[in-house]
Design a protein around this motif. Structure first.
Motif, PDB file in Angstrom:
ATOM      1  N   LYS A   1       2.883   6.173  -2.747  1.00  0.00           N
ATOM      2  CA  LYS A   1       4.229   6.719  -3.539  1.00  0.00           C
ATOM      3  C   LYS A   1       4.034   6.655  -4.450  1.00  0.00           C
ATOM      4  O   LYS A   1       4.454   7.342  -5.088  1.00  0.00           O
ATOM      5  N   ALA A   2       3.774   6.052  -5.511  1.00  0.00           N
ATOM      6  CA  ALA A   2       4.113   5.420  -7.291  1.00  0.00           C
ATOM      7  C   ALA A   2       2.777   6.517  -7.605  1.00  0.00           C
ATOM      8  O   ALA A   2       2.640   7.673  -8.251  1.00  0.00           O
ATOM      9  N   ARG A   3       1.790   6.995  -6.969  1.00  0.00           N
ATOM     10  CA  ARG A   3       0.330   7.444  -7.251  1.00  0.00           C
ATOM     11  C   ARG A   3       0.950   9.273  -7.085  1.00  0.00           C
ATOM     12  O   ARG A   3       0.568  10.283  -7.462  1.00  0.00           O
ATOM     13  N   GLU A   4       1.741   9.615  -5.626  1.00  0.00           N
ATOM     14  CA  GLU A   4       2.233  10.894  -5.203  1.00  0.00           C
ATOM     15  C   GLU A   4       3.073  11.366  -6.945  1.00  0.00           C
ATOM     16  O   GLU A   4       2.914  11.970  -7.315  1.00  0.00           O
ATOM     17  N   ILE A   5       3.930  10.134  -7.014  1.00  0.00           N
ATOM     18  CA  ILE A   5       5.360  11.131  -8.293  1.00  0.00           C
ATOM     19  C   ILE A   5       4.070  10.589  -9.320  1.00  0.00           C
ATOM     20  O   ILE A   5       4.912  11.655 -10.188  1.00  0.00           O
ATOM     21  N   ALA A   6       3.763  10.170  -9.644  1.00  0.00           N
ATOM     22  CA  ALA A   6       1.843  10.211 -10.479  1.00  0.00           C
ATOM     23  C   ALA A   6       1.777  11.499 -10.937  1.00  0.00           C
ATOM     24  O   ALA A   6       2.250  12.591 -12.028  1.00  0.00           O
TER      25      ALA A   6
ATOM     26  N   ARG B   1       0.781  -0.962   0.113  1.00  0.00           N
ATOM     27  CA  ARG B   1       0.041   0.099   0.215  1.00  0.00           C
ATOM     28  C   ARG B   1       1.042   1.113  -0.269  1.00  0.00           C
ATOM     29  O   ARG B   1       0.614   1.972  -0.563  1.00  0.00           O
ATOM     30  N   ALA B   2       2.260   0.808   1.002  1.00  0.00           N
ATOM     31  CA  ALA B   2       3.082   2.142   0.227  1.00  0.00           C
ATOM     32  C   ALA B   2       3.965   2.471  -0.670  1.00  0.00           C
ATOM     33  O   ALA B   2       3.325   3.684  -1.059  1.00  0.00           O
ATOM     34  N   GLU B   3       3.636   1.602  -1.569  1.00  0.00           N
ATOM     35  CA  GLU B   3       4.666   1.985  -2.518  1.00  0.00           C
ATOM     36  C   GLU B   3       3.372   2.157  -3.617  1.00  0.00           C
ATOM     37  O   GLU B   3       4.324   2.798  -4.000  1.00  0.00           O
TER      38      GLU B   3
END
Length: 60
Positions: A20-25, A15-17
């Protein structure tokens, strides 16, 4: 660790990964990146990337 605890830890890490991926996106889209680039570089699915982009557009 028990099996249940291991599963809980793994799920929390996944979930944390994803978060983080959504924040980067989101940052990538705000800088003009394409869906294809976001998918390639974040590991999100195309559908997940489109959801992030849709949320950004709704905020505008």
């Amino acid at each position: 660790m028990t099996e249940l605890l291991k599963e809980i830890v793994e799920e929390a890490e996944e979930r944390a990964e994803k978060r983080k991926a959504r924040e980067i996106a989101e940052r990538m889209f705000r800088k003009g990146a394409s869906i294809a680039d976001v998918v390639e570089l974040t590991g999100l699915s195309e559908q997940e990337a489109q959801e992030v982009l849709r949320r950004i557009r709704e905020e505008a």
